[in-house]
Motif scaffolding. Sequence first.
Motif, short mmCIF file in Angstrom:
data_model
loop_
_atom_site.label_atom_id
_atom_site.label_comp_id
_atom_site.label_asym_id
_atom_site.label_seq_id
_atom_site.Cartn_x
_atom_site.Cartn_y
_atom_site.Cartn_z
N LYS A 1 0.83 -1.22 0.00
CA LYS A 1 0.00 0.00 0.00
C LYS A 1 0.86 1.26 0.00
O LYS A 1 0.50 2.27 -0.62
CB LYS A 1 -0.94 -0.01 1.20
N SER A 2 2.01 1.22 0.66
CA SER A 2 2.92 2.37 0.64
C SER A 2 3.47 2.62 -0.75
O SER A 2 3.57 3.77 -1.20
CB SER A 2 4.08 2.15 1.62
N ILE A 3 3.83 1.53 -1.45
CA ILE A 3 4.29 1.67 -2.84
C ILE A 3 3.20 2.30 -3.70
O ILE A 3 3.44 3.23 -4.48
CB ILE A 3 4.71 0.31 -3.41
N ASP B 1 0.91 6.79 -6.73
CA ASP B 1 -0.23 7.69 -6.98
C ASP B 1 0.23 9.13 -7.10
O ASP B 1 -0.34 9.92 -7.87
CB ASP B 1 -1.26 7.57 -5.85
N THR B 2 1.28 9.48 -6.36
CA THR B 2 1.82 10.84 -6.38
C THR B 2 2.77 11.06 -7.55
O THR B 2 2.70 12.07 -8.25
CB THR B 2 2.56 11.15 -5.06
N SER C 1 -7.16 5.69 -11.98
CA SER C 1 -7.54 4.90 -10.81
C SER C 1 -6.38 4.80 -9.84
O SER C 1 -5.24 5.15 -10.17
CB SER C 1 -7.97 3.49 -11.23
N LEU C 2 -6.66 4.32 -8.62
CA LEU C 2 -5.61 4.15 -7.63
C LEU C 2 -4.87 2.83 -7.88
O LEU C 2 -5.46 1.82 -8.24
CB LEU C 2 -6.21 4.14 -6.22
N TYR C 3 -3.56 2.84 -7.67
CA TYR C 3 -2.77 1.63 -7.84
C TYR C 3 -3.20 0.53 -6.87
O TYR C 3 -3.09 -0.66 -7.18
CB TYR C 3 -1.28 1.94 -7.67
N SER C 4 -3.68 0.91 -5.71
CA SER C 4 -4.10 -0.10 -4.72
C SER C 4 -5.25 -0.95 -5.22
O SER C 4 -5.49 -2.05 -4.69
CB SER C 4 -4.47 0.59 -3.41
#
Length: 358
Positions: free
Chosen positions: A269-271, A276-277, A283-286
Motif C-alpha cells: 500500500k505504501s508503494i 499515486d503521487t 484509478s488508484l494503484y491499490s
Amino acid sequence: MKILITGGAGFIGSAVIRHILSNTQDSVTNVDALTYAGNLESLSNADESERYYFEHVDICNRTELDRVFNTHKPDAVMHLAAESHVDRSITGPAEFIQTNIVGTYTLLEAAREYWNTLSNDAKKSFRFHHISTDEVYGDLPHPDEQEGELTLFTEETSYAPSSPYSASKASSDHLVRAWLRTYGFPTIVTNCSNNYGPYHFPEKLIPLVILNALEGKDLPIYGKGDQIRDWLYVEDHARALYKVVTEGIVGETYNIGGHNEKQNIEVVKSICSILDTLVPKDSLYSEQITFVADRPGHDRRYAIDSSKMQNELGWTPEETFESGLRKTIEWYLVNQLWCENVQNGSYQRERLGEIKHK
C-alpha cells in the motif's frame, strides 16, 4: 585493502562494491558466476576504476578459485554469492544446496589454503566475512500471537530454518563457524533483515510490485498480507558490511537490521501511495492488489535486534523506510531499461514456489 567479493554482480554485492569504490581507497575483485540474478550493468561505472577487477568464476570451481586467490592476493573475503529467493528454493532446492553449501565449502577451503601461505602478520589481519540472513532463525511470534513486548532475533537466537533457502544458508553459517573452531580460520558472520533498494532483481516483493503496478498488472499478496519483515535499505547494509569486515572481531556474529517492521500489505500500500503521487493515473494503484494462496512454510515475522552493531561498531541505518522506499521507486522509474535487461526473457515476474499436488 584488497577485498575479494563473491556475488558482486548481485543486489547486495554490487551495492557493497559501489560503496567501497566511492568511499574508500580499497581495491575490489568481484567473483561472480553471473547467474540469472547477477548483472554487470549494476556495476556499469566500476570498470572505470583502476581498483576494480572482475573474475567470471563459479564458487564451486576450486581450480578457478585457487587461481583467483593466487592472482589477486586479497586481504579479506566478503562472501555474498548465494541463491537467495525462497520461492525458487521451493521449486528447485538442488541449486541452493549446490551454491550455498557446496560453494561455501569450496570457497572456505580455497581461502584457507591461500591463508596458510601468508606471513604471520598477514594471517592475523586476514578476514573471511560470511554474509547471511535472518531467515536462518525461523520466525518470531506475531503481534496477534503474543502479549507485551515483542521478541527480536539476537546473535544468540537458535537456528530454526523453515525453507530450503534458509536451511541452506544455515548450513553455510555452520560451516563457516566450524572452519574457525577447527582450523583457526579467521571468520566473521553477519545476518541481515530484508534488503530493498536500487538494482533489486524483480522476483522480490518491492521491485515486483513497482513494475507490476506500472504495467497495470495484479499486485499479488500471499495470504492476508500480515507477514512482518524488518526492512533494511541496501546502501545502509553495504555500509554495515564494510564496518564489519574492517572493524569486526574474529569469531563474532553481528545482526544487521533496518528498524522497520512492516506487514507485507503495508509495504504494498505504501508503494501504491507513492506511485499515486509520482505517476498518477485515473484509478488508484491499490485497486490492483489481489490476494493469492500463501507460500508453503511461510514465516510470519522477522525482526532483528541490531544493538550490537550500534554499540560495538557505531553503525545505525540512515534511511527510514519511507525515505528509502521513495528513493527505490524513483530509481525504478528512471531505470526501466535495466529492469528489461535483467529479466531478459527468462523470468517474466510469474509466481514461483507453488507445490503441485498430484
